[in-house]
Design an enzyme around this catalytic site. Structure first.
Site, PDB file in Angstrom:
ATOM      1  N   ARG A 142      16.208 -41.483 -15.198  1.00 37.36           N
ATOM      2  CA  ARG A 142      17.612 -41.867 -15.013  1.00 37.36           C
ATOM      3  C   ARG A 142      17.689 -43.205 -14.264  1.00 37.36           C
ATOM      4  NH1 ARG A 142      18.363 -37.766 -10.079  1.00 37.36           N
ATOM      5  NH2 ARG A 142      18.227 -39.310  -8.404  1.00 37.36           N
ATOM      6  N   ILE A 146      17.984 -46.869 -12.714  1.00 43.83           N
ATOM      7  CA  ILE A 146      17.357 -48.157 -13.021  1.00 43.83           C
ATOM      8  C   ILE A 146      16.119 -47.953 -13.907  1.00 43.83           C
ATOM      9  CG2 ILE A 146      16.130 -50.105 -11.982  1.00 43.83           C
ATOM     10  CD1 ILE A 146      18.017 -49.809  -9.537  1.00 43.83           C
ATOM     11  N   VAL A 200       4.642 -38.699  -8.418  1.00 41.41           N
ATOM     12  CA  VAL A 200       3.757 -39.835  -8.120  1.00 41.41           C
ATOM     13  C   VAL A 200       3.032 -39.682  -6.785  1.00 41.41           C
ATOM     14  CG1 VAL A 200       4.928 -41.576  -9.542  1.00 41.41           C
ATOM     15  CG2 VAL A 200       5.667 -41.229  -7.177  1.00 41.41           C
ATOM     16  N   ALA A 242       9.962 -45.471  -9.243  1.00 46.65           N
ATOM     17  CA  ALA A 242      10.371 -44.240  -8.550  1.00 46.65           C
ATOM     18  C   ALA A 242      10.609 -44.534  -7.079  1.00 46.65           C
ATOM     19  CB  ALA A 242       9.293 -43.163  -8.702  1.00 46.65           C
ATOM     20  N   ASN A 264      18.366 -52.296   7.217  1.00 45.45           N
ATOM     21  CA  ASN A 264      19.645 -51.613   7.035  1.00 45.45           C
ATOM     22  C   ASN A 264      19.725 -50.448   8.016  1.00 45.45           C
ATOM     23  OD1 ASN A 264      22.115 -51.319   5.839  1.00 45.45           O
ATOM     24  ND2 ASN A 264      21.348 -50.109   4.103  1.00 45.45           N
ATOM     25  N   TYR A 267      13.105 -46.264   4.803  1.00 49.16           N
ATOM     26  CA  TYR A 267      13.250 -46.925   3.498  1.00 49.16           C
ATOM     27  C   TYR A 267      12.945 -48.423   3.620  1.00 49.16           C
ATOM     28  CZ  TYR A 267      15.580 -48.118  -0.956  1.00 49.16           C
ATOM     29  OH  TYR A 267      15.880 -48.568  -2.215  1.00 49.16           O
TER      30      TYR A 267
HETATM   31  P1  NAD Z   1      17.646 -42.814  -8.762  1.00 49.48           P
HETATM   32  O1  NAD Z   1      17.629 -41.876  -7.630  1.00 49.48           O
HETATM   33  O2  NAD Z   1      18.835 -42.816  -9.670  1.00 49.48           O
HETATM   34  O3  NAD Z   1      16.359 -42.606  -9.666  1.00 49.48           O
HETATM   35  C1  NAD Z   1      15.071 -42.485  -9.115  1.00 49.48           C
HETATM   36  C2  NAD Z   1      14.180 -41.756 -10.094  1.00 49.48           C
HETATM   37  O4  NAD Z   1      12.906 -41.628  -9.477  1.00 49.48           O
HETATM   38  C3  NAD Z   1      14.691 -40.334 -10.389  1.00 49.48           C
HETATM   39  O5  NAD Z   1      14.633 -40.082 -11.784  1.00 49.48           O
HETATM   40  C4  NAD Z   1      13.713 -39.452  -9.620  1.00 49.48           C
HETATM   41  O6  NAD Z   1      13.517 -38.179 -10.203  1.00 49.48           O
HETATM   42  C5  NAD Z   1      12.445 -40.308  -9.673  1.00 49.48           C
HETATM   43  N1  NAD Z   1      11.512 -39.918  -8.616  1.00 49.48           N
HETATM   44  C6  NAD Z   1      11.793 -39.727  -7.297  1.00 49.48           C
HETATM   45  N2  NAD Z   1      10.696 -39.300  -6.655  1.00 49.48           N
HETATM   46  C7  NAD Z   1       9.701 -39.246  -7.565  1.00 49.48           C
HETATM   47  C8  NAD Z   1       8.346 -38.870  -7.506  1.00 49.48           C
HETATM   48  N3  NAD Z   1       7.790 -38.457  -6.357  1.00 49.48           N
HETATM   49  N4  NAD Z   1       7.595 -38.903  -8.636  1.00 49.48           N
HETATM   50  C9  NAD Z   1       8.158 -39.306  -9.805  1.00 49.48           C
HETATM   51  N5  NAD Z   1       9.447 -39.660  -9.925  1.00 49.48           N
HETATM   52  C10 NAD Z   1      10.218 -39.635  -8.816  1.00 49.48           C
HETATM   53  O7  NAD Z   1      17.389 -44.259  -8.125  1.00 49.48           O
HETATM   54  P2  NAD Z   1      17.768 -45.721  -8.666  1.00 49.48           P
HETATM   55  O8  NAD Z   1      19.016 -46.147  -8.001  1.00 49.48           O
HETATM   56  O9  NAD Z   1      17.664 -45.791 -10.132  1.00 49.48           O
HETATM   57  O10 NAD Z   1      16.595 -46.574  -7.983  1.00 49.48           O
HETATM   58  C11 NAD Z   1      15.395 -46.906  -8.646  1.00 49.48           C
HETATM   59  C12 NAD Z   1      14.543 -47.766  -7.730  1.00 49.48           C
HETATM   60  O11 NAD Z   1      15.287 -48.918  -7.328  1.00 49.48           O
HETATM   61  C13 NAD Z   1      14.119 -47.076  -6.445  1.00 49.48           C
HETATM   62  O12 NAD Z   1      12.818 -47.497  -6.094  1.00 49.48           O
HETATM   63  C14 NAD Z   1      15.112 -47.574  -5.444  1.00 49.48           C
HETATM   64  O13 NAD Z   1      14.620 -47.512  -4.127  1.00 49.48           O
HETATM   65  C15 NAD Z   1      15.310 -48.986  -5.908  1.00 49.48           C
HETATM   66  N6  NAD Z   1      16.566 -49.608  -5.476  1.00 49.48           N
HETATM   67  C16 NAD Z   1      17.773 -49.150  -5.915  1.00 49.48           C
HETATM   68  C17 NAD Z   1      18.937 -49.763  -5.489  1.00 49.48           C
HETATM   69  C18 NAD Z   1      20.303 -49.340  -5.964  1.00 49.48           C
HETATM   70  O14 NAD Z   1      21.289 -49.974  -5.590  1.00 49.48           O
HETATM   71  N7  NAD Z   1      20.428 -48.313  -6.789  1.00 49.48           N
HETATM   72  C19 NAD Z   1      18.862 -50.827  -4.594  1.00 49.48           C
HETATM   73  C20 NAD Z   1      17.617 -51.259  -4.171  1.00 49.48           C
HETATM   74  C21 NAD Z   1      16.479 -50.642  -4.621  1.00 49.48           C
END
Ligand code: NAD
Length: 469
Positions: A241, A243, A286, A310, A368, A374
């Site tokens: 799901r 990004i 992971v 992830a 933050n 984080y």
């Molecule tokens: P999200 O929570 O929607 O999706 C994260 C996905 O990672 C999920 O499908 C989850 O099941 C999977 N995941 C979590 N732990 C896991 C594990 N141990 N093994 C395998 N899969 C695992 O998050 P997102 O918003 O899509 O973010 C994706 C990445 O971008 C992350 O690394 C997040 O820190 C980073 N990020 C997001 C934002 C934002 O604004 N959304 C900003 C900065 C960084």
């Protein structure tokens, strides 16, 4: 969660009202689509100072219409000398028939001191007002010369210039600086920054300087330029799901066979996405000690693109943070990335010409409140990339870069309380949140076989967030 404010400012009464109140004016961004032109207008190619860069053939290969203007043309009062050059016959006139530039490329590689720096003002001052909405300004600089503090001062000045112009230009326009020595090696970077694929990337400084090892891939002709990853295998972690799903879709669009990796609880989503993309799903946590070995076993023929996406948040101020909240975030976001990368490089699963793209965050750059765990994990990604990149390229022919998203519209940010969420959305030069596809397009550019000279970079996809340097 829909950005209702952006919809409101898109209407005439909404614009009137929000302007009167002095509120931010986000512009609807022009994003890439197969049905629309890459740019609604020509690219204006300007030069400040004497340049030895052979840029014209690279710009010609973008398929965009390029107008070249030399400093002496401007001095002579001739706005168009150098002419409008249709590139490869694939010209795309401005939608409204005007010659308003949709992009400006300013070659400032020859800027060596404060006097030649004036050429930057002379070149851009007359044209900046005419750049079309959602237009692009790309400034090209040279690496800082440690033996020449005048050149270093003038080249570093380009950074402050670029970031300041990005903050003031508005209208969905972006401004970025690329430091390079060879125009051919930067072709994929220019294609990306001049296209709607970089809609949410602004105020960035990108070095395209990696040498040996990558050069062979830089200009390699591609059978199908629309599918640069054809014949390549990409694995995206956390791809069920958000990004990660957008990254998987975009890499598949570009021709990659994609492995969608996510935790067993997300198996159904992972399988349905993989099915749709003609790829495969791999359910795996992971953080498992043998994650690298299991990925390698799944990919006996090797891997070309590894995207560490992830990630989890478990926010709490340090004073209230139990050790478990600290370690779970550090384990998913950083330790597992280190372990898996080491295992896949050691086993030779990542083939020469491979690409590793890790996910940092602006929280790792600016910090933050409530995110010491984080922020630490994402800053750790930056350290990993900077240290490993030169060695991975020299020893394995693999580049290592990071994307650092800002506020991206996902489930993660939808969970932020209303007022904080609104602040997060608006506190950037584009005054809106990014979309998962913005991070995905940036990842696809870094994954491109032609991006072999981009190494060790941390590229923010944050609309030039006001947080962090
Ligand atoms: P999200 O929570 O929607 O999706 C994260 C996905 O990672 C999920 O499908 C989850 O099941 C999977 N995941 C979590 N732990 C896991 C594990 N141990 N093994 C395998 N899969 C695992 O998050 P997102 O918003 O899509 O973010 C994706 C990445 O971008 C992350 O690394 C997040 O820190 C980073 N990020 C997001 C934002 C934002 O604004 N959304 C900003 C900065 C960084």
């Amino acid at each position: 969660m829909a950005d209702r404010y952006l919809s409101l400012t898109g209407t005439a009464p909404g614009r009137f009202l929000t302007r009167r109140l002095g509120l931010p004016q986000p512009a609807a961004l022009h994003r890439w689509s197969p049905d629309r032109p890459a740019l609604y207008g020509p690219v204006l190619h300007l030069t400040a100072g004497p340049s030895a860069l052979d840029l014209a053939p690279v710009l010609a290969r973008t398929g965009l219409t390029v107008t070249t203007r030399r400093p002496e043309d401007a001095a002579a009062g001739d706005p168009g000398a150098g002419g409008t050059r249709p590139a490869d016959g694939a010209t795309r006139p401005a939608a409204d028939g005007s010659a308003r530039p949709a992009a400006v490329v300013l070659d400032a590689t020859g800027v060596r001191d404060v006097d030649t720096l004036a050429g930057v003002h002379a070149a851009l001052h007359p044209v900046v007002r005419s750049v079309a909405p959602s237009g692009r300004i790309v400034v090209l600089g040279a690496p800082l010369d440690p033996a020449d503090h005048h050149q270093s001062a003038a080249q570093q000045a380009l950074e402050g210039f670029t970031r300041s112009l990005g903050k003031e230009i508005g209208g969905g326009r972006t401004v970025n600086l690329v430091r390079l020595t060879d125009a051919g090696a930067a072709a994929s970077t220019l294609r990306f920054l001049l296209s709607p694929r970089s809609a949410y990337v602004s105020g960035q400084v990108i070095d395209v300087l990696a040498a040996a090892g990558s050069a062979a891939q830089v200009d390699a002709p591609q059978a199908d330029p629309g599918r640069p990853l054809a014949g390549r295998t990409a694995l995206v972690t956390g791809a069920a799901r958000g990004i990660g799903a957008a990254v998987a879709e975009t890499l598949a669009r570009d021709g990659a066979r994609v492995v969608v990796l996510d935790v067993p609880q997300a198996e159904q989503d992972a399988r349905s996405l993989a099915g749709r993309l003609g790829g495969t799903a791999l359910t795996l946590d992971v953080t498992a000690a043998d994650a690298g070995e299991r990925i390698a076993a799944e990919l006996p023929d090797g891997l070309d693109v590894l995207v560490h996406n992830a990630g989890v948040t478990r926010d709490r101020r340090l004073v209230n943070m139990p050790a478990e909240r600290w370690s779970s975030v550090l384990d998913v976001n950083l330790a597992s990335v280190l372990r898996t990368t080491d295992a896949l490089l050691a086993k030779g699963t990542l083939r020469p010409g491979g690409r590793i793209v890790a996910t940092a965050s602006i929280a790792g750059l600016a910090g933050n409140a409530g995110q010491t765990n984080y922020g630490a994990s994402k800053a750790g990604i930056v350290g990993l990339v900077r240290s490993l990149a030169p060695r991975a390229l020299a020893e394995h022919g693999v580049t290592v870069n990071a994307v650092a998203p800002g506020f991206i519209e996902t489930r993660m940010t939808a969970a932020i309380p209303l007022f904080l969420r609104e602040a997060g959305r608006r506190m950037n030069s584009l005054a809106q949140g990014g979309l998962p596809v913005d991070v995905a397009e940036t990842t696809a550019w870094l994954a491109d076989p032609a991006s072999g000279a981009v190494n060790g970079q941390v590229v923010r996809v944050c609309g030039q967030s006001l947080l962090g340097a």
